[in-house]
Design an enzyme around this catalytic site. Structure first.
Site, PDB file in Angstrom:
ATOM      1  N   THR A  21       0.814  -1.219   0.000  1.00 53.62           N
ATOM      2  CA  THR A  21       0.000   0.000   0.000  1.00 53.62           C
ATOM      3  C   THR A  21       0.848   1.269   0.000  1.00 53.62           C
ATOM      4  O   THR A  21       2.035   1.246   0.293  1.00 53.62           O
ATOM      5  CB  THR A  21      -0.931   0.031   1.228  1.00 53.62           C
ATOM      6  OG1 THR A  21      -0.147   0.133   2.410  1.00 53.62           O
ATOM      7  CG2 THR A  21      -1.813  -1.206   1.288  1.00 53.62           C
ATOM      8  N   ASP A  22       0.168   2.357  -0.306  1.00 54.95           N
ATOM      9  CA  ASP A  22       0.802   3.666  -0.190  1.00 54.95           C
ATOM     10  C   ASP A  22       0.584   4.186   1.237  1.00 54.95           C
ATOM     11  O   ASP A  22       0.054   3.475   2.092  1.00 54.95           O
ATOM     12  CB  ASP A  22       0.262   4.631  -1.252  1.00 54.95           C
ATOM     13  CG  ASP A  22      -1.239   4.873  -1.146  1.00 54.95           C
ATOM     14  OD1 ASP A  22      -1.849   4.593  -0.078  1.00 54.95           O
ATOM     15  OD2 ASP A  22      -1.826   5.348  -2.134  1.00 54.95           O
ATOM     16  N   ALA A  23       0.960   5.422   1.488  1.00 53.92           N
ATOM     17  CA  ALA A  23       0.850   6.000   2.835  1.00 53.92           C
ATOM     18  C   ALA A  23      -0.592   6.073   3.329  1.00 53.92           C
ATOM     19  O   ALA A  23      -0.839   6.100   4.532  1.00 53.92           O
ATOM     20  CB  ALA A  23       1.485   7.387   2.862  1.00 53.92           C
TER      21      ALA A  23
END
Length: 142
Positions: A21-23
């Site tokens: 995932t991203d942030a």
């Protein structure tokens, strides 16, 4: 994009981890390709082939082209159902139609991403296109 054939669908379930995932906790767009690659590898393995063994024989499958549509976000800890079916076969390549769903407990799974992935067979020494072995693709379509 959609598969309009009657070929068997292969599927696997994967969990979305933090590294996917991203942030914001949403699956990073390129990581959908990793899930698709994993299910194609397991599909091949289900027929008794491994990428490693094929490479020893000088046979490599390479991604020639990809067309994807992103339809909804996948998130951290989701369980994904990733599918692959052979959509088209030619002399030295074939196309997979692949879909990724978020698995829901009520059974109403959500389609997150879908696309066509064209693979070509190449000679592992010269990196030139090579015809699929006789009968190779027939195994996967029956």
């Amino acid at each position: 994009m959609q598969s309009d054939n009657k070929n068997p669908v292969f599927s696997q379930v994967y969990r979305v981890y933090y590294e996917d995932t991203d942030a914001g906790g949403v699956i990073y767009h390129s990581n959908y390709l990793k899930f698709m690659e994993r299910v194609r590898t397991e599909w091949l393995r289900s027929f008794g082939y491994s990428q490693h063994e094929l490479a020893k024989e000088g046979l490599l499958f390479v991604v020639y082209s990809i067309a994807l549509r992103y339809l909804a976000p996948g998130r951290l800890d989701d369980e994904l159902i990733v599918t692959a079916t052979v959509k088209e076969a030619k002399r030295a390549s074939f196309v997979f139609f692949q879909q990724i769903y978020k698995q829901c407990v009520d059974g109403d799974n959500v389609l997150l991403c879908e696309g066509d992935v064209r693979l070509s067979l190449i000679d592992g020494v010269h990196f030139k296109s090579k015809p699929l072995p006789v009968g190779f693709i027939d195994k996967f379509l029956s």
